[in-house]
Design an enzyme around this catalytic site. Sequence first.
Site, PDB file in Angstrom:
ATOM      1  CG  HIS A   3      -1.906   1.156   1.177  1.00 14.81           C
ATOM      2  ND1 HIS A   3      -3.193   1.018   0.694  1.00 14.81           N
ATOM      3  CD2 HIS A   3      -1.774   2.464   1.546  1.00 14.81           C
ATOM      4  CE1 HIS A   3      -3.811   2.181   0.771  1.00 14.81           C
ATOM      5  NE2 HIS A   3      -2.974   3.072   1.284  1.00 14.81           N
ATOM      6  CB  CYS A   4       2.095   3.349  -2.592  1.00 14.62           C
ATOM      7  SG  CYS A   4       3.126   4.811  -2.875  1.00 14.62           S
ATOM      8  N   PRO A   5       1.115   5.217   0.248  1.00 14.55           N
ATOM      9  CG  PRO A   5       2.330   6.234   1.958  1.00 14.55           C
ATOM     10  CD  PRO A   5       2.204   4.949   1.205  1.00 14.55           C
TER      11      PRO A   5
END
Length: 312
Positions: A162-164
């Site tokens: 998961h990439c913010p």
Amino acid sequence: MAMQSHRLREMEQQQQRPLLQSHESLVVGGGQGGLPSEPTQLWFIQDGCGMVCAFITWFLVLYADFVVTFVMLLPAKSAWYAVVNGVLFNALAVLALTSHLRTMLTDPGAVPKGNATKEYMDSLQLKPGEVIYKCPKCCSIKPERAHHCSICKRCIRKMDHHCPWVNNCVGENNQRFFVLFTMYIALISAHALGLSGYQFVTCVRVQWNECSDFSPPVTVMLMIFLCLEALLFLTFTAVMFGTQIHSICNDETEIERLKSERPTWERRLRWEGMRAVFGGKPSLLWINPFAGLRLRHLLATRVRKSGPEFSV
């Protein structure tokens, strides 16, 4: 296991079909030029941290475009130098931001919520000894290579991480756009560093006279911040781009690598993995984030709120 995974995928598509048909957007087969079909739902995660990070990403890219265009190129004495570098930098910036949007607004491969019902499992027609896994967090049948994301609150197929910065998971459906995003950010960062170095040399030679439309202190501050930003982003995105290409060529996600999971699937190595992610044979469509985009369809659809994400 492969047959079981294929059957799960078919059943999930059948579960989602009524929703897709209601908008007349069900697509069967590959997309343009062999590319993966465009997902039929506009996806947006309602995460405060992710939305702030996505805003910062856009702000920094637009800041770099401002400094390059108005501080370095417009005051340049050579018109050809300004035009060529301006067109190139702005084109790369558009491709980077488009890739960012496609990564953020594409369903990464979410498994339907709450499909772990008796009726659904009966419809799978499992053979004796076959095992299926249920996610206790989103109450869904967990396909092979799917992992639960605590931020998206969904199980994601082939979830890498998961990439913010893109406010989304990187998974089966949007990994191509994430790879393009890291590539184009690395390119514009390298381009900005090169332009900044040339600009510093030019300004020193003329002792900062007629070097920029801004005062020398402001010009120096703007360029120093741009260099720091470009160096940081170049390092981060270049490493991330290399990591993603390595994962694709080895058919192994970052989560699978960190957990040292033994592959129970038939690995697609090197070009097979690249074709599976980017679609079809190598072509310019591989590096085109606009490929498969149906803007008129997206504008015509209605947005509804569903859990932690907005979906169409």
